[in-house]
Design a protein around this motif. Structure first.
Motif, short mmCIF file in Angstrom:
data_model
loop_
_atom_site.label_atom_id
_atom_site.label_comp_id
_atom_site.label_asym_id
_atom_site.label_seq_id
_atom_site.Cartn_x
_atom_site.Cartn_y
_atom_site.Cartn_z
N HIS A 233 47.92 46.02 40.22
CA HIS A 233 47.39 44.71 39.85
C HIS A 233 47.30 44.63 38.31
CE1 HIS A 233 44.47 41.37 41.27
NE2 HIS A 233 44.66 41.19 39.96
N LEU B 226 41.31 45.56 42.45
CA LEU B 226 41.22 44.43 41.53
C LEU B 226 41.39 43.09 42.24
CD1 LEU B 226 43.16 45.78 38.42
CD2 LEU B 226 40.75 45.97 38.99
N CYS B 227 41.64 43.11 43.55
CA CYS B 227 41.63 41.88 44.34
C CYS B 227 40.21 41.66 44.86
CB CYS B 227 42.59 42.00 45.53
SG CYS B 227 44.33 41.77 45.10
N CYS C 283 43.61 47.17 47.21
CA CYS C 283 43.57 46.94 45.76
C CYS C 283 42.13 46.75 45.31
CB CYS C 283 44.40 45.70 45.41
SG CYS C 283 44.30 45.31 43.65
N HIS D 199 46.96 38.89 43.27
CA HIS D 199 47.59 40.19 43.06
C HIS D 199 49.01 40.02 42.50
CE1 HIS D 199 47.89 44.55 43.90
NE2 HIS D 199 49.18 44.28 44.00
ZN LIG Z 1 45.19 43.25 43.56
#
Ligand SMILES: [Zn+2]
Length: 198
Positions: A143, A62-63, A60, A98
């Motif tokens: 996410h 966005l993590c 991910c 997440h």
């Molecule tokens: Zn994420």
């Protein structure tokens, strides 16, 4: 303070015809030119859903702690900007952990609602901003990322649901004005809690 409609109009007039943005080449772009007129593309046949970026938190984007563009954060949420674009401000509100939208529990949902209202109120209070559109699409990355798009007051073309298209069409304005508005949003958000990072 964002540019006025007159300032944007004069700047864009000086550029002449604007180039077509890259969204016109996306496979989901719904329009074609047919016999000299704009027409919808044929509906593509049914197909399996493609996996989204970061499904189940794997790879991910966005993590993580050190994401670029974060202007404000608290222990559970962050607000970030992407590359400067045509609209005065485009921000993304994301949970630090997440989660997708349907994953949020009641407490997280309440936080999301409160932050959504605060962000809209702060952005719409900036000079020369006519509206802040907020939306979640979520077909690209799993996410959760809520979009906040500020459009200029008194510039009729950029109203309504095509404002994301104008975000791609219009050339970005002066960077120092954009950065000042980012800092103002972060500062005002931090008066309720969390930390301004710009
Ligand atoms: Zn994420």
């Amino acid at each position: 303070m964002a540019e006025t409609a007159d300032e944007i109009y004069a700047r864009v007039q000086a550029e002449g015809d604007l180039p077509a943005p890259s969204v016109t080449e996306w496979d989901i772009f719904p329009w074609v030119v047919r016999d000299g007129a704009i027409a919808p593309k044929p509906l593509a046949p049914p197909a399996p859903e493609e996996p989204r970026i970061g499904e189940d938190g794997v790879d991910c984007k966005l993590c993580g702690e050190d994401l670029p563009g974060v202007i404000w954060r608290d222990e559970s949420w962050r607000v970030k900007h992407l590359k400067q674009s045509g609209l005065p401000l485009v921000l993304s509100l994301e949970p630090v952990e997440h989660y997708d939208l349907p994953d949020l529990d009641e407490h997280q949902a309440a936080e999301l609602g409160i932050l959504t209202v605060r962000l809209a109120r702060i952005i719409e209070s900036l000079p020369n901003i006519g509206r802040c559109h907020s939306m979640r699409i979520g077909d690209g990355a799993e996410h959760l990322h809520m979009w906040f798009l500020a459009r200029t007051a008194g510039l009729p073309s950029v109203r309504g649901s095509f404002s994301p298209d104008w975000d791609d069409i219009l050339p970005p304005g002066p960077e120092e004005i954009w950065r000042a508005d980012l800092a103002e949003v972060a500062r005002k958000l931090a008066t309720h809690g969390g930390e301004a990072l710009v």
